[in-house]
Design an enzyme around this catalytic site. Structure first.
Site, PDB file in Angstrom:
ATOM      1  N   HIS A  94      85.631 -38.236  30.494  1.00  0.00           N
ATOM      2  CA  HIS A  94      84.624 -37.072  30.738  1.00  0.00           C
ATOM      3  C   HIS A  94      84.880 -36.162  29.601  1.00  0.00           C
ATOM      4  CE1 HIS A  94      81.494 -34.095  32.226  1.00  0.00           C
ATOM      5  NE2 HIS A  94      82.358 -33.274  31.838  1.00  0.00           N
ATOM      6  N   GLU A  95      85.943 -35.418  29.510  1.00  0.00           N
ATOM      7  CA  GLU A  95      86.531 -34.548  28.528  1.00  0.00           C
ATOM      8  C   GLU A  95      86.419 -35.275  27.233  1.00  0.00           C
ATOM      9  OE1 GLU A  95      86.433 -31.704  29.316  1.00  0.00           O
ATOM     10  OE2 GLU A  95      86.556 -31.873  31.724  1.00  0.00           O
ATOM     11  N   HIS A 102      80.658 -33.880  20.054  1.00  0.00           N
ATOM     12  CA  HIS A 102      81.032 -32.771  19.012  1.00  0.00           C
ATOM     13  C   HIS A 102      80.970 -33.771  17.709  1.00  0.00           C
ATOM     14  CE1 HIS A 102      83.875 -29.869  17.102  1.00  0.00           C
ATOM     15  NE2 HIS A 102      82.551 -29.352  16.659  1.00  0.00           N
TER      16      HIS A 102
END
Length: 224
Positions: A94-95, A102
């Site tokens: 998820h991170e 980005h």
């Protein structure tokens, strides 16, 4: 009526947080094939997406995992960084989903990042401004209005966060399946863990909106 609403939201928030903690503990006991730790998962997902300029680091605390776009680091809590489990894999992926956002200039993430300086200022001052504004409402209503504007900015931030988090989870579960990290036995657990995490952001956004409406009603002189 307002107190019933606030108590309801506070109760929902507690239940969601408790559910998230319970599921994290449960799925932390389910290992994944291959013995990959949260760090291994993060590095692999980053590299599979052609990202080599993001560092994966360990951070203290529990459920403190986050991606920092300012210094391009995926920060994993100690329970995730060195653990081989479905929960660790889901959180790490998820991170990394944020890192992929980005890298691809995902619009909601860019918008959220651009608001960070404003939100930092608003978070530090809005409660003081609102408190002073409530005491001086009949004399200087502009103070209360300024406080409401600051709070509205934080509420907007909460709602912009929703698509960012949901998209990061979508990217995570898709990659976990395609990379063979999860299988038919544990894929559902990964989805369940990430869905529970998403609920915390939904409740937070709704709570912020309810509080904002409360302050607006005070400003309009309609508090019962």
């Amino acid at each position: 009526m307002y107190w019933i609403l606030f108590i309801g939201i506070a109760l929902a928030s507690w239940l969601v947080q408790a559910n998230l903690k319970n599921k994290f503990e449960k799925y932390s006991k389910i290992p994944i094939d291959g013995g990959l730790t949260g760090r291994d998962i993060a590095v692999k997902m980053l590299h599979d997406n052609g990202i080599y300029d993001v560092e994966v680091v360990s951070t203290s605390g529990s459920l403190t995992d986050h991606y920092n776009p300012a210094n391009k680091t995926v920060n994993l809590s100690e329970d995730v960084y060195g653990t081989c489990s479905v929960a660790a894999a889901a959180v790490a992926a998820h991170e990394c989903g944020h890192a992929v956002q980005h890298a691809h200039a995902y619009a909601p993430l860019k918008m959220r990042s651009s608001l960070v300086p404003v939100i930092s200022f608003a978070s530090n001052w809005m409660m003081w401004v609102l408190l002073i504004g409530m005491f001086t409402l009949n004399v200087f209503p502009q103070i209360m209005l300024f406080g409401i504007i600051l709070f509205a900015a934080t509420t907007l931030f909460s709602f912009i966060t929703l698509p960012v988090e949901i998209d990061a989870s979508r990217r995570a579960v898709k990659w976990l399946s395609e990379a063979g990290v999860t299988n038919n036995r544990n894929y559902g657990a990964a989805v369940s863990a990430l869905r529970s995490a998403a609920y915390t952001y939904v409740v937070a956004a709704l709570g912020s909106l309810a509080t904002l409406l409360y302050y607006v009603m005070i400003f309009l002189g309609r508090r019962d």
